[in-house]
Design an enzyme around this catalytic site. Structure first.
Site, PDB file in Angstrom:
ATOM      1  N   GLY A   1       9.743  11.336   1.501  1.00  0.00           N
ATOM      2  CA  GLY A   1       9.781  11.349   2.893  1.00  0.00           C
ATOM      3  C   GLY A   1      11.600  11.081   3.112  1.00  0.00           C
ATOM      4  O   GLY A   1      12.176  10.888   2.527  1.00  0.00           O
TER       5      GLY A   1
ATOM      6  N   ARG B   1       6.717  16.455  -0.341  1.00  0.00           N
ATOM      7  CA  ARG B   1       5.984  15.637  -1.204  1.00  0.00           C
ATOM      8  C   ARG B   1       5.240  16.395  -2.325  1.00  0.00           C
ATOM      9  O   ARG B   1       3.988  16.751  -2.128  1.00  0.00           O
ATOM     10  CB  ARG B   1       4.936  14.681  -0.387  1.00  0.00           C
ATOM     11  CG  ARG B   1       5.851  13.796   0.429  1.00  0.00           C
ATOM     12  CD  ARG B   1       4.659  12.789   1.153  1.00  0.00           C
ATOM     13  NE  ARG B   1       5.307  12.024   2.266  1.00  0.00           N
ATOM     14  CZ  ARG B   1       5.841  11.039   2.011  1.00  0.00           C
ATOM     15  NH1 ARG B   1       6.012  10.548   0.905  1.00  0.00           N
ATOM     16  NH2 ARG B   1       6.378  10.031   3.105  1.00  0.00           N
TER      17      ARG B   1
ATOM     18  N   ASP C   1       9.724   6.284  -6.015  1.00  0.00           N
ATOM     19  CA  ASP C   1       9.007   6.334  -7.362  1.00  0.00           C
ATOM     20  C   ASP C   1       8.377   7.770  -7.785  1.00  0.00           C
ATOM     21  O   ASP C   1       8.285   8.215  -8.865  1.00  0.00           O
ATOM     22  CB  ASP C   1       8.156   5.334  -7.489  1.00  0.00           C
ATOM     23  CG  ASP C   1       7.077   5.030  -6.303  1.00  0.00           C
ATOM     24  OD1 ASP C   1       7.235   5.746  -5.473  1.00  0.00           O
ATOM     25  OD2 ASP C   1       6.258   4.061  -6.297  1.00  0.00           O
TER      26      ASP C   1
ATOM     27  N   THR D   1      14.253   5.177  -0.720  1.00  0.00           N
ATOM     28  CA  THR D   1      13.112   4.923  -0.188  1.00  0.00           C
ATOM     29  C   THR D   1      13.394   3.709   0.961  1.00  0.00           C
ATOM     30  O   THR D   1      14.098   2.663   0.592  1.00  0.00           O
ATOM     31  CB  THR D   1      12.095   4.267  -0.903  1.00  0.00           C
ATOM     32  OG1 THR D   1      11.166   3.618  -0.227  1.00  0.00           O
ATOM     33  CG2 THR D   1      12.344   3.409  -1.865  1.00  0.00           C
TER      34      THR D   1
ATOM     35  N   ASP E   1      11.489   1.607   1.756  1.00  0.00           N
ATOM     36  CA  ASP E   1      10.540   0.547   1.586  1.00  0.00           C
ATOM     37  C   ASP E   1      11.239  -0.544   0.577  1.00  0.00           C
ATOM     38  O   ASP E   1      10.840  -1.702   0.385  1.00  0.00           O
ATOM     39  CB  ASP E   1       9.267   1.017   0.864  1.00  0.00           C
ATOM     40  CG  ASP E   1       8.455   1.911   1.950  1.00  0.00           C
ATOM     41  OD1 ASP E   1       8.325   1.243   3.037  1.00  0.00           O
ATOM     42  OD2 ASP E   1       7.649   2.632   1.595  1.00  0.00           O
TER      43      ASP E   1
ATOM     44  N   ASP F   1      11.161  -0.472  -2.760  1.00  0.00           N
ATOM     45  CA  ASP F   1      10.260  -1.073  -3.672  1.00  0.00           C
ATOM     46  C   ASP F   1      10.185  -0.445  -4.962  1.00  0.00           C
ATOM     47  O   ASP F   1       9.415  -0.177  -5.891  1.00  0.00           O
ATOM     48  CB  ASP F   1       8.777  -0.686  -3.294  1.00  0.00           C
ATOM     49  CG  ASP F   1       8.522   0.702  -2.740  1.00  0.00           C
ATOM     50  OD1 ASP F   1       9.461   1.478  -2.843  1.00  0.00           O
ATOM     51  OD2 ASP F   1       7.295   1.092  -2.422  1.00  0.00           O
TER      52      ASP F   1
ATOM     53  N   GLY G   1       5.346   0.484   4.990  1.00  0.00           N
ATOM     54  CA  GLY G   1       5.338  -0.368   4.011  1.00  0.00           C
ATOM     55  C   GLY G   1       3.762  -0.377   3.318  1.00  0.00           C
ATOM     56  O   GLY G   1       3.210  -1.080   3.679  1.00  0.00           O
ATOM     57  N   ARG G   2       3.827   0.645   2.467  1.00  0.00           N
ATOM     58  CA  ARG G   2       2.497   1.157   1.536  1.00  0.00           C
ATOM     59  C   ARG G   2       1.835   0.177   0.935  1.00  0.00           C
ATOM     60  O   ARG G   2       0.951  -0.549   1.160  1.00  0.00           O
ATOM     61  CB  ARG G   2       2.633   2.395   0.839  1.00  0.00           C
ATOM     62  CG  ARG G   2       1.332   2.711   0.439  1.00  0.00           C
ATOM     63  CD  ARG G   2       1.746   4.199  -0.392  1.00  0.00           C
ATOM     64  NE  ARG G   2       1.658   5.152   0.461  1.00  0.00           N
ATOM     65  CZ  ARG G   2       0.820   5.812   1.199  1.00  0.00           C
ATOM     66  NH1 ARG G   2      -0.428   5.387   0.818  1.00  0.00           N
ATOM     67  NH2 ARG G   2       0.933   6.842   2.143  1.00  0.00           N
TER      68      ARG G   2
ATOM     69  N   GLU H   1       1.953  -1.394   7.344  1.00  0.00           N
ATOM     70  CA  GLU H   1       0.983  -0.409   7.468  1.00  0.00           C
ATOM     71  C   GLU H   1      -0.001  -0.594   6.261  1.00  0.00           C
ATOM     72  O   GLU H   1      -1.279  -0.411   6.314  1.00  0.00           O
ATOM     73  CB  GLU H   1       1.523   0.994   7.512  1.00  0.00           C
ATOM     74  CG  GLU H   1       2.128   1.432   6.114  1.00  0.00           C
ATOM     75  CD  GLU H   1       2.717   2.657   6.239  1.00  0.00           C
ATOM     76  OE1 GLU H   1       2.530   3.667   6.859  1.00  0.00           O
ATOM     77  OE2 GLU H   1       3.521   2.847   5.245  1.00  0.00           O
TER      78      GLU H   1
ATOM     79  N   HIS I   1       7.500   7.005  12.155  1.00  0.00           N
ATOM     80  CA  HIS I   1       8.711   7.777  11.594  1.00  0.00           C
ATOM     81  C   HIS I   1       9.959   7.679  12.402  1.00  0.00           C
ATOM     82  O   HIS I   1      11.058   7.899  11.921  1.00  0.00           O
ATOM     83  CB  HIS I   1       8.479   9.152  11.749  1.00  0.00           C
ATOM     84  CG  HIS I   1       7.139   9.525  10.645  1.00  0.00           C
ATOM     85  ND1 HIS I   1       5.872   9.845  11.051  1.00  0.00           N
ATOM     86  CD2 HIS I   1       7.245   9.940   9.493  1.00  0.00           C
ATOM     87  CE1 HIS I   1       5.306  10.130  10.059  1.00  0.00           C
ATOM     88  NE2 HIS I   1       6.152  10.168   9.023  1.00  0.00           N
ATOM     89  N   VAL I   2       9.924   6.751  13.436  1.00  0.00           N
ATOM     90  CA  VAL I   2      11.204   6.124  14.008  1.00  0.00           C
ATOM     91  C   VAL I   2      12.096   5.376  13.096  1.00  0.00           C
ATOM     92  O   VAL I   2      13.200   5.427  13.167  1.00  0.00           O
ATOM     93  CB  VAL I   2      10.848   5.346  15.354  1.00  0.00           C
ATOM     94  CG1 VAL I   2      12.231   4.747  15.846  1.00  0.00           C
ATOM     95  CG2 VAL I   2      10.218   6.207  16.390  1.00  0.00           C
ATOM     96  N   GLN I   3      11.384   4.807  12.232  1.00  0.00           N
ATOM     97  CA  GLN I   3      12.027   3.958  11.314  1.00  0.00           C
ATOM     98  C   GLN I   3      12.909   4.557  10.312  1.00  0.00           C
ATOM     99  O   GLN I   3      13.886   3.964   9.571  1.00  0.00           O
ATOM    100  CB  GLN I   3      10.911   3.019  10.271  1.00  0.00           C
ATOM    101  CG  GLN I   3      10.108   1.974  11.349  1.00  0.00           C
ATOM    102  CD  GLN I   3       8.920   1.680  10.732  1.00  0.00           C
ATOM    103  OE1 GLN I   3       8.814   0.629   9.936  1.00  0.00           O
ATOM    104  NE2 GLN I   3       7.765   2.450  11.019  1.00  0.00           N
TER     105      GLN I   3
END
Length: 348
Positions: A18, A79, A110, A132, A134, A136, A177-178, A229, A280-282
């Site tokens: 992403g 991706r 990752d 990322t 996230d 993570d 946040g997957r 999410e 996707h604003v984030q």
């Protein structure tokens, strides 16, 4: 693989996964630092897909002029997992040789870095850079893009507070946040959320509602609930998804937990509930000063590690220093610090 067994002349750089604020800052730093060592830089378009399909372009000092504050990535992303197809692997290796690429800088999360790790096992010089929103990725305190995402979400929480208080509503905010709830946790604390739900801790919907009822009993007639999410109720085995689509790395396209949570809260509590999904604003827009600086430091360090012959590493932030760590160690997922998450409950 260390030392100068192979003289580097040309470096390929790609961005995978992403898009993320700060990608262009990294690309700029890679090109500028490579120039110091007289390396040529080739931009690989659209992540690993570009090296498979042979889509490349030279990146010069002029190419990166003015891109520091820009969001997204000037070389595109995708991706794509070339190791899903043996023919794609061979095409990738052929194009690496065809374009005279002596080393690769892979900027990604990752999934992107897992491909870089496999290329390192095939003795291709590669350096990873953690990207990322996230946050993570293991072995690094922060990934670039995270600070920008948190700033965007915190601003959204601030704005939701005003309408929630005015209309006496419960506002549910779904954020990215997957598998890790770093964005929800940090922005929730910074924004004063009244409930924070993350993938690491399956939630009980009745417990969530009880906490909200207690606020109303104390005279607080509005509430903000921030949910990642990937968060899921205790009685559900699977993630809540809105599309069922799966990418090449086997990840489902998430979304929908916010709407379900909003409906369940409104059924259980006599309070008007509204749901906002930032989506996707984030990950869009200009990076914060913090992310620009961190991304720049990563880009500079990546080229320095290549110059030292320190391949198969990812540059990481540990304390105040950028250090190399093995990519294979870094691609293990980093979960939310439970001390931080539990601290947030003090303010519920």
């Amino acid at each position: 693989m260390k030392g100068n067994e192979k003289r580097i002349k040309t470096i390929g750089v790609l961005t995978g996964g992403g898009d993320c604020p700060g990608l262009n800052a990294v690309i700029r730093a890679v090109v500028k630092t490579a120039n110091q060592f007289d390396y040529q830089v080739i931009g690989i378009r659209n992540g690993w897909k570009g090296i498979v399909e042979g889509e490349v372009e030279p990146l010069t000092d002029f190419s990166v002029t003015g891109i520091l504050p820009k969001g997204g990535t000037i070389i595109g992303t995708s991706r794509t997992n070339p190791f899903k197809n043996e023919e794609h692997v061979q095409q990738m290796l052929t194009n690496i040789k065809k374009f005279g690429i002596d080393a690769l800088v892979a900027i990604g999360g990752d999934d992107t870095l897992s491909v870089a790790a496999r290329l390192h096992e095939m003795h291709i010089p590669v350096i990873g850079i953690p990207k990322t929103i996230d946050n993570d990725i293991s072995c690094t305190d922060y990934t670039f893009g995270f600070d920008t995402a948190v700033s965007i979400v915190t601003d959204a929480i601030d704005r939701l507070h005003t309408t929630a208080e005015s209309h006496h509503r419960i506002m549910v905010l779904e954020v990215m946040g997957r598998h890790a709830g770093w964005i929800a946790t940090v922005s929730g604390i910074a924004g004063g959320a009244d409930q924070i739900l993350i993938p690491e801790v399956p939630f009980d919907i009745e417990e969530v509602c009880e906490g909200l009822r207690n606020r109303y009993a104390r005279g607080k007639k509005f509430s903000i609930v921030v949910v990642a999410e990937g968060a899921k109720p205790k009685n559900m085995d699977d993630f809540v998804t809105s599309s069922g689509k799966i990418d090449e790395f086997g990840h489902e396209q998430l979304g929908g937990i916010g709407q379900i949570l909003g409906r369940e809260i409104e059924k259980r509590i006599d309070a008007e509930t509204r749901v906002t999904v930032l989506g996707h604003v984030q990950r869009g827009g200009s990076p914060t000063a913090h992310d620009r600086l961190l991304a720049t430091r990563y880009g500079v360090s990546a080229i320095q590690e290549l110059h030292r012959g320190n391949y198969g590493m990812m540059v990481a932030l540990q304390g105040d220093h950028i250090v190399p760590v093995p990519i294979t160690d870094a691609i293990k997922q980093k979960k939310v610090d439970m001390d931080l998450y539990n601290m947030a409950k003090i303010f519920y």
